[in-house]
Scaffold this motif. Structure first.
Motif, PDB file in Angstrom:
ATOM      1  N   GLU A  84      -3.537   1.328  13.854  1.00  0.00           N
ATOM      2  CA  GLU A  84      -4.605   1.626  12.894  1.00  0.00           C
ATOM      3  C   GLU A  84      -3.970   2.246  11.651  1.00  0.00           C
ATOM      4  OE1 GLU A  84      -8.764   4.238  12.559  1.00  0.00           O
ATOM      5  OE2 GLU A  84      -7.777   3.970  14.503  1.00  0.00           O
ATOM      6  N   GLN A  85      -4.470   1.861  10.476  1.00  0.00           N
ATOM      7  CA  GLN A  85      -3.886   2.404   9.246  1.00  0.00           C
ATOM      8  C   GLN A  85      -4.908   2.419   8.122  1.00  0.00           C
ATOM      9  OE1 GLN A  85      -0.262   0.455   8.032  1.00  0.00           O
ATOM     10  NE2 GLN A  85       0.059   1.800   6.270  1.00  0.00           N
ATOM     11  N   MET A  89      -3.648   7.616   6.496  1.00  0.00           N
ATOM     12  CA  MET A  89      -3.512   7.846   7.938  1.00  0.00           C
ATOM     13  C   MET A  89      -2.904   6.634   8.611  1.00  0.00           C
ATOM     14  SD  MET A  89      -4.926   7.032  11.115  1.00  0.00           S
ATOM     15  CE  MET A  89      -6.524   6.343  10.688  1.00  0.00           C
ATOM     16  N   ILE A  91      -1.812   5.382  12.828  1.00  0.00           N
ATOM     17  CA  ILE A  91      -1.611   5.623  14.254  1.00  0.00           C
ATOM     18  C   ILE A  91      -0.650   4.552  14.760  1.00  0.00           C
ATOM     19  CG2 ILE A  91      -2.666   5.798  16.533  1.00  0.00           C
ATOM     20  CD1 ILE A  91      -5.293   6.538  15.154  1.00  0.00           C
ATOM     21  N   GLU A  93       2.066   3.372  18.179  1.00  0.00           N
ATOM     22  CA  GLU A  93       2.226   3.574  19.619  1.00  0.00           C
ATOM     23  C   GLU A  93       3.402   2.797  20.182  1.00  0.00           C
ATOM     24  OE1 GLU A  93      -1.116   2.214  21.923  1.00  0.00           O
ATOM     25  OE2 GLU A  93      -0.655   0.101  21.582  1.00  0.00           O
ATOM     26  N   GLN A 111       1.168   7.689  21.679  1.00  0.00           N
ATOM     27  CA  GLN A 111       0.652   7.431  20.335  1.00  0.00           C
ATOM     28  C   GLN A 111       0.975   8.608  19.429  1.00  0.00           C
ATOM     29  OE1 GLN A 111      -3.537   6.537  20.506  1.00  0.00           O
ATOM     30  NE2 GLN A 111      -3.249   4.732  21.798  1.00  0.00           N
ATOM     31  N   LYS A 113      -0.006  10.081  15.499  1.00  0.00           N
ATOM     32  CA  LYS A 113      -0.905   9.948  14.351  1.00  0.00           C
ATOM     33  C   LYS A 113      -0.400  10.839  13.225  1.00  0.00           C
ATOM     34  CE  LYS A 113      -5.774  10.599  12.985  1.00  0.00           C
ATOM     35  NZ  LYS A 113      -7.114  11.019  13.488  1.00  0.00           N
ATOM     36  N   GLU A 115      -1.558  12.026   9.429  1.00  0.00           N
ATOM     37  CA  GLU A 115      -2.729  12.011   8.554  1.00  0.00           C
ATOM     38  C   GLU A 115      -2.573  13.044   7.446  1.00  0.00           C
ATOM     39  OE1 GLU A 115      -7.601  11.968   8.842  1.00  0.00           O
ATOM     40  OE2 GLU A 115      -6.441  12.894  10.460  1.00  0.00           O
TER      41      GLU A 115
END
Length: 292
Positions: A84-85, A89, A91, A93, A111, A113, A115
């Motif tokens: 996710e981007q 931010m 994430i 994994e 994972q 993250k 941010e």
């Protein structure tokens, strides 16, 4: 390379190891993060998983089998995938595979993250045990290095370390790469202290933080810029720079785990600082970096 940016910060992250590569404020363009140097310390901000520190003889035993594992584990040398981007931010994994199972006989999903939150970089780790029937045994930590001094005008011994709460701490001593938790020393941090390379002649300065909120602040007093690292629920926080060969950086390392004890028997189930995560459960860890 992944770039995150808001109105105050720009951050770069390498997908290899999900390692921070750059931290800059837009208003001064100072590079706060150590840029790595093969002649001293080639890394910048490795993620430590599934071990923190060194194992005796770089090995451990579990369920009747001996496994080889180098210092700080394997996550730092493996590719992370972006799941996710957004502009501020990301994430990423990695998870177990045939290669990790040869050295670490557990299923896992790790994972990380990153941010941007105004003038801070919030970092969080999420560890998931996808197994249906096996407890995951692991440790985790962070190892970001910061340029100290921050400019060519500075010198290393004008680096000031201050902590909060400002009090006396139990300092864990190292004998070689192994901990001697049974014989701690008191370290008085009621006042800030100026660092010198000789402070690291016995490796890291390790604060026993016992799961509290602990803040470490590094200031280049020549230019009055630096970084504040806020840690949460850590067991230990290490402050480290290379010695006896020296280099212009200082690491602030939030640890949820620790190197083997000097008396360790090599059995994973006996190892200090390891976390146990039940099947289908997860756990979360966090800290933040604020350049100023």
């Amino acid at each position: 390379m992944i770039t995150l940016q808001n109105q105050q910060l720009t951050i770069q992250i390498n997908e290899l190891g999900a390692q921070l590569h750059s931290i800059k404020r837009l208003d001064n363009q100072i590079e706060y993060l150590w840029q790595g140097d093969p002649a001293s310390w080639k890394r910048q901000a490795p993620i430590l998983f599934p071990f923190v520190g060194r194992l005796k003889n770089d090995q451990y035993s579990y369920a009747g089998k001996t496994y080889h594992q180098t210092q700080h584990g394997f996550a730092r040398d493996r590719q992370f995938n972006v799941i996710e981007q957004t502009p501020t931010m990301v994430i990423m994994e990695q998870h177990d595979d045939d290669k990790t199972l040869q050295v670490f006989p557990f299923s896992f999903n790790l994972q990380v993250k990153y941010e941007l939150q105004n003038n801070k970089l919030a970092v969080s780790y999420r560890v998931i045990n996808p197994s249906a029937d096996k407890t995951l045994i692991y440790a985790i930590g962070a190892h970001p290095g910061f340029n100290m001094p921050l400019t060519k005008a500075g010198v290393f011994n004008r680096t000031k370390l201050s902590v909060w709460p400002a009090e006396e701490y139990s300092r864990v001593l190292l004998e070689g790469p192994y901990n001697d938790l049974e014989h701690p020393q008191l370290i008085d941090m009621k006042e800030a202290r100026m660092l010198d390379h000789d402070d690291f002649n016995h490796d890291a300065i390790i604060f026993k933080t016992d799961g509290g909120h602990f803040t470490a602040k590094l200031t280049d007093t020549v230019v009055n810029h630096g970084v504040t690292v806020d840690t949460f629920d850590t067991e230990y926080v290490g402050i480290w720079s290379q010695y006896p060969a020296t280099a212009p950086f200082v690491c602030v390392e939030p640890w949820w785990g620790i190197a083997d004890n000097i008396n360790a028997d090599g059995t994973l189930l006996h190892k200090q600082g390891m976390h146990r995560l039940a099947p289908a459960e997860e756990d979360n860890y966090k800290f933040s970096i604020e350049p100023f």
